[in-house]
Write a protein that holds these residues in place. Structure first.
Motif, PDB file in Angstrom:
ATOM      1  N   LEU A  59       9.546  -2.026  -2.952  1.00 13.57           N
ATOM      2  CA  LEU A  59       9.233  -3.426  -3.281  1.00 13.57           C
ATOM      3  C   LEU A  59      10.477  -4.372  -3.564  1.00 13.57           C
ATOM      4  N   PRO A  60      10.519  -5.674  -3.479  1.00 16.72           N
ATOM      5  CA  PRO A  60      11.641  -6.488  -3.697  1.00 16.72           C
ATOM      6  C   PRO A  60      11.979  -6.539  -4.945  1.00 16.72           C
ATOM      7  N   GLU A  98       0.736  -1.352  -0.077  1.00 17.47           N
ATOM      8  CA  GLU A  98       0.091   0.048   0.191  1.00 17.47           C
ATOM      9  C   GLU A  98       0.984   1.329   0.251  1.00 17.47           C
ATOM     10  N   LEU A  99       1.826   1.140   0.878  1.00 18.56           N
ATOM     11  CA  LEU A  99       2.719   2.292   0.749  1.00 18.56           C
ATOM     12  C   LEU A  99       3.586   2.563  -0.386  1.00 18.56           C
ATOM     13  N   PHE A 140       7.930  10.646   1.718  1.00 17.07           N
ATOM     14  CA  PHE A 140       8.693   9.901   0.569  1.00 17.07           C
ATOM     15  C   PHE A 140       9.886  10.743   0.498  1.00 17.07           C
ATOM     16  N   ILE A 141       9.821  12.061   0.616  1.00 13.26           N
ATOM     17  CA  ILE A 141      11.046  12.845   0.237  1.00 13.26           C
ATOM     18  C   ILE A 141      12.427  12.444   1.553  1.00 13.26           C
ATOM     19  N   MET A 171       2.090   1.893  -3.306  1.00 14.91           N
ATOM     20  CA  MET A 171       1.084   2.229  -4.292  1.00 14.91           C
ATOM     21  C   MET A 171       0.904   3.747  -3.848  1.00 14.91           C
ATOM     22  N   ASP A 172       1.055   4.195  -2.855  1.00 15.17           N
ATOM     23  CA  ASP A 172       0.866   5.664  -2.610  1.00 15.17           C
ATOM     24  C   ASP A 172       1.812   6.391  -3.352  1.00 15.17           C
ATOM     25  N   ALA A 173       2.920   5.817  -3.217  1.00 13.84           N
ATOM     26  CA  ALA A 173       3.996   6.663  -4.066  1.00 13.84           C
ATOM     27  C   ALA A 173       3.937   6.486  -5.351  1.00 13.84           C
ATOM     28  N   ALA A 174       3.579   5.252  -5.991  1.00 14.57           N
ATOM     29  CA  ALA A 174       3.093   4.979  -7.711  1.00 14.57           C
ATOM     30  C   ALA A 174       1.933   5.703  -8.027  1.00 14.57           C
ATOM     31  N   GLU A 175       1.180   6.564  -7.176  1.00 18.25           N
ATOM     32  CA  GLU A 175       0.175   7.066  -7.607  1.00 18.25           C
ATOM     33  C   GLU A 175       0.625   8.404  -8.515  1.00 18.25           C
ATOM     34  N   CYS A 176       1.968   8.842  -8.332  1.00 12.38           N
ATOM     35  CA  CYS A 176       2.358   9.980  -9.089  1.00 12.38           C
ATOM     36  C   CYS A 176       2.094   9.799 -10.476  1.00 12.38           C
TER      37      CYS A 176
END
Lengths: 267, 217
Positions: free
Chosen positions: A188-189, A151-152, A232-233, A154-159
């Motif tokens: 992610l791995p 989920e974390l 994330f920064i 994904m939060d970043a991947a929403e960009c």
């Protein structure tokens, strides 16, 4: 609704550009901001004028094309949205609006409100990927990822790479974008083998493009259509620091998926 | 050494230097403030503190050296970053509205320059005594009370304390972010931490000139 618009008109990258005043009548509160601009453009075309150029694609708030600065706020006053999902009901009848393109050295204006965001693509090319063999999709359960991590990531991947963070940053920094990309793969791995190289390469490219530095003003987070957190920064800073301390291969070098070399004592 | 140069050349690298030197300078500011507060206890206690400070010259000069290096690096990195940031937007916005960036975060370079300028004045005033009309090298208590007896000077010291507080209000929050220290466990405390310590520093330093001024007016 009646509106007075001051829109930035610029013929080309080399043109100096200026604001032009337009009066819009009969705008409906149900219109999206882009539909209001469509209406203005139709009137301009009917009068034989040049329509206002603005970038748009999906008009569903997911593609990241339609950015502009409205009265000093990237993507307008609603927050957490793109301009296509911004509705005229967010504005008062009789409002005076200044509409400007993203302003950044790294985003040259192509025409009017359209800017060239290739700088973000070049940052992605520098390290925003994972090197894997293509082919049929592997069984999803071969690599386990916890729900929290997924989920974390994904939060970043929403960009969407819309560039609102750069436009809003008082320093014109692209750190939120770069951090989101570094983090979503780094969490992610599959992103681990190139994690150090990625952090260094993307930051280097960011600097090369002429973006400013992050001063933690938090303006980026406030205008991000996907509300990506500045946490994330901090994470990207950590990755970059770790990579700088323990990873020797220079970002320009060709370290592959397994080409991770630890820096020992240099002679 | 190559990798240090390469690290420093990057913007996060410069920010990292700013953060680390900022922490060093903040640690000194706290020590200095605790020392200053001795004046409220009386002349003897303050002299005792000063004697303690000069008891180990090796330590004193080490601290001074570290401070000088930290301050120099902090200033150089700040100037380089500011030049870079200013250059990143050649055409400015006609209208600009901030949603999150506060007064403190937007004025870091100005409060920083003001603190540096005040630091130089403060050294000339209280350490070297060259701009102090009644300077006596060995008598710190006298130098402070007579030096701050003049209202404009005293008010300058109060103002400098406030400006330092404003600088720390953003700096102490920002430092975690730059060093990559962010976690849901303590993120909500970072704002409180920065607010409390910037207030403590402002009130701690400001209390000295105010006390001298109020007692002598």
């Amino acid at each position: 609704m009646r509106l007075t618009l001051y829109i930035w008109r610029q013929k080309s990258t080399t043109d100096k550009g200026r604001f032009v005043k337009y009066e819009v009548e009969n705008a409906s509160p149900e219109m999206s901001f882009l539909e209001m601009l469509d209406m203005l453009n139709r009137q301009l075309i009917e009068r034989g004028g040049e329509p206002v150029a603005f970038e748009h694609d999906c008009r569903e708030g997911i593609c990241g094309c339609c950015g502009m600065v409205i009265n000093g706020i990237a993507n307008g006053p609603a927050g957490g949205t793109t301009v296509c999902q911004l509705y005229m009901r967010h504005f008062k009848d009789g409002a005076v609006l200044y509409i400007e393109p993203w302003r950044s050295r790294a985003f040259p204006v192509i025409k009017d409100l359209v800017v060239d965001r290739s700088a973000l693509d070049r940052i992605m090319q520098a390290g925003g990927f994972i090197s894997v063999r293509t082919g049929s999709a592997p069984e999803a359960h071969t690599i386990l990822v916890s729900k929290e991590t997924a989920e974390l990531a994904m939060d970043a991947a929403e960009c969407t790479g819309c560039g609102a963070c750069v436009a809003a940053c008082p320093n014109g920094a692209a750190m939120l974008f770069v951090a989101a990309k570094i983090s979503h793969l780094g969490l992610l791995p599959q992103g681990q083998p190139e994690r150090d190289r990625r952090a260094q390469a993307m930051v280097r490219q960011m600097d090369r493009e002429g973006f400013g530095g992050c001063s933690n003003h938090r303006e980026c987070e406030a205008v991000c259509p996907k509300r990506i957190s500045i946490r994330f920064i901090a994470r990207a800073n950590r990755d970059f620091l770790r990579a700088s301390l323990f990873y020797s291969k220079s970002a320009s070098g060709k370290a592959g998926a397994t080409g991770k070399t630890k820096r020992c004592f240099e002679k | 050494m190559h990798w240090i140069a390469e690290f420093y050349r990057s913007t996060p690298g410069k920010k990292f230097v700013m953060a680390v030197t900022g922490v060093v300078l903040f640690a000194y500011v706290l020590l200095h403030m605790v020392g200053n507060l001795q004046i409220h206890l009386g002349p003897e206690e303050l002299r005792g503190y000063v004697r303690l400070r000069y008891a180990a010259p090796g330590l004193l000069w080490t601290v001074r050296f570290v401070l000088l290096v930290a301050a120099t690096l902090h200033v150089i990195a700040a100037v380089q970053l500011t030049v870079r940031n200013r250059g990143s937007r050649p055409v400015r916005y006609a209208v600009r509205r901030y949603r999150e960036a506060d007064y403190a975060s937007r004025t870091m370079i100005f409060t920083g320059v003001a603190i540096a300028a005040f630091g130089v004045y403060h050294l000339l005033h209280m350490t070297f005594g060259s701009v102090h009309p009644e300077f006596i090298r060995s008598d710190v208590y006298h130098n402070v009370t007579s030096g701050l007896h003049v209202p404009p000077v005293s008010l300058l010291y109060v103002a400098a304390s406030a400006v330092l507080g404003l600088h720390l209000y953003h700096g102490l929050w920002s430092v975690f972010q730059t060093l990559g220290l962010s976690s849901p466990i303590y993120d909500s405390w970072r704002r409180a931490f920065a607010t409390v310590f910037s207030l403590v520093v402002t009130l701690g330093f400001g209390s000295v000139p105010l006390a001298v001024l109020l007692r002598t007016l």
